[in-house]
Design an enzyme around this catalytic site. Structure first.
Site, PDB file in Angstrom:
ATOM      1  N   GLY A  11      77.009  79.606  77.103  1.00  0.00           N
ATOM      2  CA  GLY A  11      77.313  78.527  76.176  1.00  0.00           C
ATOM      3  C   GLY A  11      78.616  77.839  76.547  1.00  0.00           C
ATOM      4  O   GLY A  11      78.937  77.685  77.733  1.00  0.00           O
ATOM      5  N   SER A  12      79.395  77.469  75.539  1.00  0.00           N
ATOM      6  CA  SER A  12      80.555  76.595  75.754  1.00  0.00           C
ATOM      7  C   SER A  12      81.615  77.193  76.660  1.00  0.00           C
ATOM      8  O   SER A  12      82.429  76.467  77.241  1.00  0.00           O
ATOM      9  CB  SER A  12      81.190  76.242  74.416  1.00  0.00           C
ATOM     10  OG  SER A  12      80.249  75.548  73.634  1.00  0.00           O
ATOM     11  N   THR A  13      81.664  78.547  76.756  1.00  0.00           N
ATOM     12  CA  THR A  13      82.694  79.121  77.627  1.00  0.00           C
ATOM     13  C   THR A  13      82.497  78.663  79.063  1.00  0.00           C
ATOM     14  O   THR A  13      83.424  78.632  79.857  1.00  0.00           O
ATOM     15  CB  THR A  13      82.666  80.667  77.581  1.00  0.00           C
ATOM     16  OG1 THR A  13      81.340  81.115  77.858  1.00  0.00           O
ATOM     17  CG2 THR A  13      83.085  81.183  76.216  1.00  0.00           C
TER      18      THR A  13
END
Lengths: 590, 387
Positions: A304-306
């Protein structure tokens, strides 16, 4: 006449007596010759056969090496225990014996009875019990019950370091974790004792003995900090309680060396309770069993966003954008295929939305990252194109094993099917990519380490029996320039200061990091509402020393985001890590 | 004057010759005693060495067998001292009562004796086991010598020769073979044969008897394939290494392990349960292992000395009875040693008889020592052979 005859007769019998004497002497001389044959002529061959029948070779088990944490605290060691066995033939009242001994051994007496009534002449009643228990059992004076010493592996830290050490089987063979991957160094070299035994197997005192002593295994000096490992486990356990998640995984990396300071998870298990461990067990069905898992090394998830760290760093490094570069009219929804967002298979086929709705606005690269805009990140990735994006993802270590010294590391994968037109966009925001928490931690550590990626590892050195220390080499590679790395560090700090990661704040320190919230795929291949919430970050931002990656699997809806579920765990662990390492505070007071 | 001078010279010469005679006789007697003592000492040492492991295992006293053997040596010494002082001619008067006592004991053992290992050989007496068949060996020699002496003028008639022989050897040998103890029967036969050889029976009778006995034995032995296998098994023990051949193979291992100089006293490996009957029938293998070829040849050499000394005693015996007894006892002791060692060395079938003076076994030791005493007594009465 008669006299001569009488005189002649004794002479005749004298000759016969002499013949007897001669015959006996000749026979004895013949035996002397035969003796010479056996004792001299054929001696070598015959004596060799005789020796072969007496010689017995016993393996001498080497002492298995110890596993230490970075401060010399014991994580695993081998001690002498006693194994209780029986010769059922000799046991006179099996039922009585089973009842007497069952309680002492903590083994079901019905089970013991079955063994005591078997028709074999050797059955274990229980292996590797404490010497005191063995004495108590022998003290009962029951015929047919015996003990013999046997080494057993103990883990003084119990479940705290279990995910690090792994465990051995009952025979001392490494099965998981460090115990498995370092099995050869730990186990040492078995020795051999050759001696002459009598017909009943006892050593003949005057016999020859040839002993080649066993070489004890090497000790492992790990980078693990046991107190921090404990705090990490506690943080995970309380996170499970707070978020009702299925599991919680945390890894703490030393930015400079790649050394793993802590690697823990919950649910926990006791490495000594082998019988509760079962690779095939499903805790949902049988709550008493524990499958040995280490999601940090073996589990893959969509980050995801990481993942956006890699996308933005790549665009900066390639000179396609600067942190201040403005993307105009960034919406909260992006259709890479016409009408993608109106079809049923929305996200899979080219419809991308931001996590929270927002007004269409002009956004800088910094703002896109801080606010974790999916649409903005895809626009940034668009400046790179698929090939360059993929090459950076690979450079940061995703899709291949980090090389950590742990058993069965998952390589993860980049799911770019041929002809997939939108996969690059998914990858830019952490979908269509499967990574391990350790890979993400290492990628962030590369940014913290001014652009140099270092292979994570657990064992810093091994010490052999003679005290020779062998230090493990560090595997490093330049991923991005120092300038890019420093820019990314600032962006990460912004996320915590004013963006999605504010729950990650650690008092006294400037912290940087990135939240991640990825929907889990359901069994039907569609994304569900259930998430994996993660947070990866570093501190202190003046000169990052520690990276902490937290993954909370399936938290309750209230805690579904990385910010809500993972960031507080991150803050708790990071604070302990900074204290344990004695890192000076770098945040302005107040 | 002349006569008196002559008579003085004669007296002097006679005195000198008597002195010489006594010197020679004493030398022979001393040789017999010394070799007996040496063999017994070797036997005691070997018994202790060979038996200590088994003794600890069975009696929890490593000197268990040694002590019992020591008691045997004590009683045997008394027996030797007594028999060496009893004029051997006395045995002529004791021959028939002795024969009856022996027969009674042999019958008793068949009636009362416990069955051990498939045979009845021992009579339990005051905590010890008495073996009447050992006594039977001496009895046959004395009785047969007595009868042949009594009938020596009639020996040219076959009936007068064969009846006493068949009667004594048949009765005693028959009772022994019923135990069954084939080995001892063979020794008894051999001793009887030696007595007959030393008698004045015509050679043709002796040869005829020999042919008959050997022929009968041959028929008996080879009439049955099982017996043939047992008797010829020693020729290739490896054919049945875990069964019939086992003991001989272990004997070979022990002897070869000893080599030239032996592994040292008390260092035998075979005694660690590998070699069955290590302290009894196979004690020679233990001696060979611990003292090497040197020790083994020493023991064989001592039996050579026994054969030669016994031969000398028989040759110089002052009368027929003495000669026959000396020849019989010598043949018994030496032949038994040959059969025992021959079994241990794999050149003869294993018959399960003891090595005289050496093997563990009180009855055998006491009887052997008593026999040695008789030989000593005959030796001391010896006359120079006529020239």
């Amino acid at each position: 006449m008669a006299a001569t005859k009488a005189a002649a007769k004794p002479d005749r019998s004298r000759v016969r007596v002499a013949a007897i004497g001669l015959g006996l002497v000749l026979a004895l001389l013949g035996l002397g010759f035969r003796l010479f044959q056996v004792q001299v002529v054929q001696a070598e061959e015959l004596a060799g056969q005789g020796l072969d029948q007496r010689l017995v070779t016993r393996d001498l088990a080497p002492q298995r090496g110890k596993i230490y944490d970075r401060n010399g605290e014991l994580l695993a060691m081998t001690v002498e225990a006693q194994s209780i066995w029986a010769n059922p033939d000799q046991v006179e009242e099996p039922l009585w014996v089973a009842q007497q001994i069952g309680g002492l051994l903590g083994v079901d007496s019905q089970e013991l009875l079955t063994r005591l009534e078997s028709d074999r002449d050797f059955v274990y009643l229980k292996r590797q019990v404490e010497p005191g228990v063995a004495e108590e059992i022998l003290g009962l004076g029951v015929r047919g019950i015996y003990t013999h010493p046997e080494a057993t592996r103990i883990y003084p830290a119990g479940s705290v370091a279990a995910h690090v050490t792994g465990f051995v089987d009952i025979d001392g063979n490494g099965q998981e974790g460090l115990e498995y991957i370092y099995d050869e160094s730990l186990r040492g070299v078995p020795g051999k004792a050759v001696f002459e035994r009598d017909l009943e197997g006892r050593i003949i005192p005057q016999g020859m003995t040839d002993i080649m002593p066993a070489v004890p295994g090497a000790d492992l000096n790990t980078t693990i900090d046991l107190p921090l490992q404990y705090q990490t486990q506690q943080a995970c356990l309380s996170a499970l309680e707070r978020t009702s998640a299925e599991s919680c995984w945390v890894v703490v990396l030393d930015v400079e060396t790649g050394g793993i300071l802590a690697m823990s998870g919950a649910p926990v298990f006791d490495p000594q309770m082998r019988q509760t461990l079962d690779a095939n067990c499903d805790p949902a069905e049988d709550p008493t069993c524990h499958a040995f898992k280490n999601f940090i090394v073996r589990g893959v998830y969509e980050p995801g966003s990481t993942q956006k760290l890699i996308t933005v760093a790549a665009a900066l490094e390639e000179g396609e954008v600067k942190t201040g570069t403005v993307f105009s009219q960034v919406a909260d929804i992006l259709e890479l295929r016409p009408d993608a967002c109106r079809s049923a298979d929305d996200e899979l086929f080219g419809c991308y939305q931001d996590f929270e709705e927002h007004e269409t606005a002009n956004m800088t690269v910094a703002e896109i990252f801080t606010r974790s805009s999916n649409v903005g990140t895809i626009l940034i990735a668009d400046t790179l194109g698929q090939d360059r994006l993929v090459s950076y993802i690979e450079r940061f270590g995703l899709g291949s094993q980090t090389g950590v010294d742990y058993s069965v590391e998952a390589p993860g994968m980049l799911n770019f099917e041929a002809g997939c037109e939108t996969c690059w966009a998914s990858a830019a925001i952490g979908y269509s990519v499967a990574a391990t928490p350790l890979q993400m931690a290492a990628a962030y550590a590369a940014i913290g380490n001014d652009g140099v990626w270092t292979a994570p590892h657990i064992v810093a050195s091994t010490t052999d029996v003679d005290g020779n220390e062998e230090v493990a080499g560090l595997e490093t590679r330049k991923v991005v320039s120092e300038e890019t790395a420093v820019l990314m560090q600032q962006l990460l700090a912004n996320v915590v200061d004013e963006g999605t990661g504010q729950a990650a704040t650690v008092e006294g320190y400037r912290v940087g990091g990135k939240t991640g919230t990825a929907n889990k795929l359901g069994e039907d291949g569609r994304y569900t509402e259930v998430t994996r919430a993660s947070f990866v970050g570093m501190a202190p931002m003046s000169d990052p020393k520690v990276v902490v990656a937290v993954l909370i699997d399936a938290p309750s809806y209230r805690y579904r985001t990385g910010g809500a579920a993972a960031a507080p765990v991150f803050a708790q662990v990071m604070e302990q890590a900074l204290h344990r390492l004695g890192v000076s505070p770098d945040a302005p007071v107040g | 004057m002349t006569a008196s001078v002559t008579s003085i010279a004669k007296v002097r010469a006679a005195a000198r010759s008597r002195a010489e005679r006594l010197k020679t006789n004493n030398r022979t007697a001393t040789a017999l005693l010394v070799l007996g003592v040496v063999l017994i000492v070797i036997g005691l040492g070997a018994t202790q060495s060979a038996s200590s492991v088994v003794a600890i295992d069975q009696a929890e006293d490593r000197f268990y067998f040694f002590k019992r053997q020591l008691i045997g040596v004590g009683i045997g010494t008394i027996a030797l001292l007594v028999t060496s002082r009893i004029p051997y001619r006395v045995y002529r008067r004791l021959a028939l009562p002795g024969f009856l006592v022996t027969v009674a004991l042999l019958v008793a053992v068949l009636v009362l004796g416990p069955v051990i290992g498939g045979s009845q050989r021992w009579l339990p007496v005051a905590g010890f086991s008495f073996q009447p068949s050992e006594l039977a060996k001496v009895a046959v020699v004395i009785v047969l010598a007595h009868l042949l002496e009594k009938k020596h003028r009639l020996l040219t008639r076959f009936g007068h020769f064969v009846v006493p022989v068949v009667f004594t050897v048949g009765v005693i040998g028959g009772l022994v073979i019923l135990q069954p103890d084939l080995g001892t029967t063979i020794i008894i036969g051999a001793a009887a044969m030696a007595v007959i050889m030393a008698s004045e029976s015509p050679l043709r009778y002796v040869l005829l008897l020999t042919i008959l006995v050997v022929g009968a034995a041959w028929l008996l032995a080879f009439s049955d394939q099982y017996r043939v296998d047992r008797i010829t098994g020693f020729l290739n023990p490896w054919e049945n290494a875990s069964g019939e051949g086992y003991q001989l193979i272990q004997s070979y291992y022990a002897l070869s392990n000893g080599g030239l100089f032996g592994v040292g006293l008390g260092a035998s490996r075979a005694r660690w349960f590998y070699l069955p009957n290590a302290h009894t029938d196979f004690i020679f293998a233990i001696i060979g292992e611990e003292a090497g070829l040197i020790g083994g040849l020493t023991v064989i050499g001592l039996y050579v000395v026994l054969a030669l000394a016994g031969w000398a005693v028989a040759a110089r015996a002052p009368d027929r009875f003495g000669r026959m007894v000396a020849a019989g006892l010598t043949a018994w002791l030496t032949f038994q040693a040959i059969v025992n060692i021959g079994g241990v060395l794999g050149v003869m079938p294993i018959t399960g008889i003891a090595l005289p003076f050496v093997s563990f076994g009180s009855t055998a030791l006491i009887v052997a020592m008593a026999s040695l005493g008789i030989l000593v007594n005959i030796a001391q009465a010896g006359v120079p052979p006529k020239t």
